[in-house]
Write a protein that holds these residues in place. Structure first.
Motif, mmCIF file in Angstrom:
data_model
loop_
_atom_site.group_PDB
_atom_site.id
_atom_site.type_symbol
_atom_site.label_atom_id
_atom_site.label_comp_id
_atom_site.label_asym_id
_atom_site.label_seq_id
_atom_site.Cartn_x
_atom_site.Cartn_y
_atom_site.Cartn_z
ATOM 1 N N UNK A 1 0.815 -1.222 0.000
ATOM 2 C CA UNK A 1 0.000 0.000 0.000
ATOM 3 C C UNK A 1 0.846 1.269 0.000
ATOM 4 N N UNK A 2 2.131 1.116 0.303
ATOM 5 C CA UNK A 2 3.046 2.268 0.266
ATOM 6 C C UNK A 2 3.780 2.362 -1.052
ATOM 7 N N UNK A 3 3.485 1.428 -1.951
ATOM 8 C CA UNK A 3 4.251 1.343 -3.190
ATOM 9 C C UNK A 3 3.419 1.868 -4.372
ATOM 10 N N UNK A 4 3.782 1.498 -5.579
ATOM 11 C CA UNK A 4 3.096 2.012 -6.768
ATOM 12 C C UNK A 4 1.596 1.660 -6.701
ATOM 13 N N UNK A 5 0.752 2.542 -7.245
ATOM 14 C CA UNK A 5 -0.708 2.298 -7.187
ATOM 15 C C UNK A 5 -1.119 0.937 -7.742
ATOM 16 N N UNK A 6 -0.421 0.428 -8.766
ATOM 17 C CA UNK A 6 -0.848 -0.861 -9.335
ATOM 18 C C UNK A 6 -0.661 -2.013 -8.356
ATOM 19 N N UNK A 7 0.084 -1.788 -7.260
ATOM 20 C CA UNK A 7 0.257 -2.853 -6.252
ATOM 21 C C UNK A 7 -0.772 -2.749 -5.124
ATOM 22 N N UNK A 8 -1.584 -1.701 -5.138
ATOM 23 C CA UNK A 8 -2.479 -1.485 -3.993
ATOM 24 C C UNK A 8 -3.635 -2.475 -3.947
ATOM 25 N N UNK A 9 -4.011 -2.995 -5.116
ATOM 26 C CA UNK A 9 -5.124 -3.954 -5.119
ATOM 27 C C UNK A 9 -4.607 -5.370 -5.307
ATOM 28 N N UNK A 10 -5.107 -6.281 -4.474
ATOM 29 C CA UNK A 10 -4.801 -7.705 -4.635
ATOM 30 C C UNK A 10 -6.104 -8.461 -4.838
ATOM 31 N N UNK A 11 -6.194 -9.210 -5.938
ATOM 32 C CA UNK A 11 -7.380 -10.058 -6.168
ATOM 33 C C UNK A 11 -7.501 -11.122 -5.085
ATOM 34 N N UNK A 12 -6.342 -11.538 -4.559
ATOM 35 C CA UNK A 12 -6.284 -12.654 -3.617
ATOM 36 C C UNK A 12 -6.933 -12.308 -2.271
ATOM 37 N N UNK A 13 -6.869 -11.027 -1.902
ATOM 38 C CA UNK A 13 -7.365 -10.612 -0.579
ATOM 39 C C UNK A 13 -8.835 -10.942 -0.381
#
Ligand code: DQA
Length: 150
Positions: A107-119
């Protein structure tokens, strides 16, 4: 499903842990993490089995194998977290608890990493604790599965 067996599944590039972007992912290797989890698992009464693949379909198949062989899953899907509905669907076929782990705080990194399908399928998500995240996940599983620990 095997009582007390936890599969620790790792996605692409995690075979390079310790060498790849150590400023983000640290110096511990995946073998170090596997060893630490095996030792902690022994204390908690859990047997761990750590696997890694760079291929999406192989990760899907590892999840299918866990249906028969594991009581819980700890998964770091790495980049597939952000892209793979196939891995999410595979996890929906697994009956036990699933803990999603990321070494870095996505969540502190690039916006494309903020969403995880797995969650959407994970009982819990641990991000930003480095290699300790795997151990925290194992302790949580021990408590959820009623095997002492956390
Ligand atoms: C990662 C985070 C992902 O965004 C990235 O693609 C990885 C590793 C982590 O453990 O922090 O490969 O899952």
């Amino acid at each position: 499903m095997r009582l007390g067996v936890i599969h620790i599944l790792n996605g692409p590039n995690l075979n390079l842990l310790g060498q790849r972007q150590p400023e983000i992912y640290g110096r511990a290797t995946l073998d170090d993490i596997a060893e630490a989890c095996a030792a902690l698992g022994a204390e908690l009464g859990l047997q761990t089995f750590c696997r890694q693949t760079n291929h999406e379909g192989a990760l899907v198949e590892m999840i299918h194998e866990a249906r028969e062989a594991a009581q819980g899953i700890i998964i770091n899907p790495a980049a597939y977290s952000h892209t793979s509905v196939a891995i999410l669907d595979a996890l929906h076929s697994f009956d036990g608890p699933v803990i999603e782990v990321h070494l870095s705080n996505i969540h502190r990194r690039e916006p494309f990493r903020h969403h995880s399908h797995i969650s959407a399928r994970a009982e819990a998500v641990i991000a930003g604790c480095g290699p300790q995240g795997y151990e925290l996940a194992l302790r949580f599983l021990a408590s959820v599965l009623g095997r002492g620990g956390a």
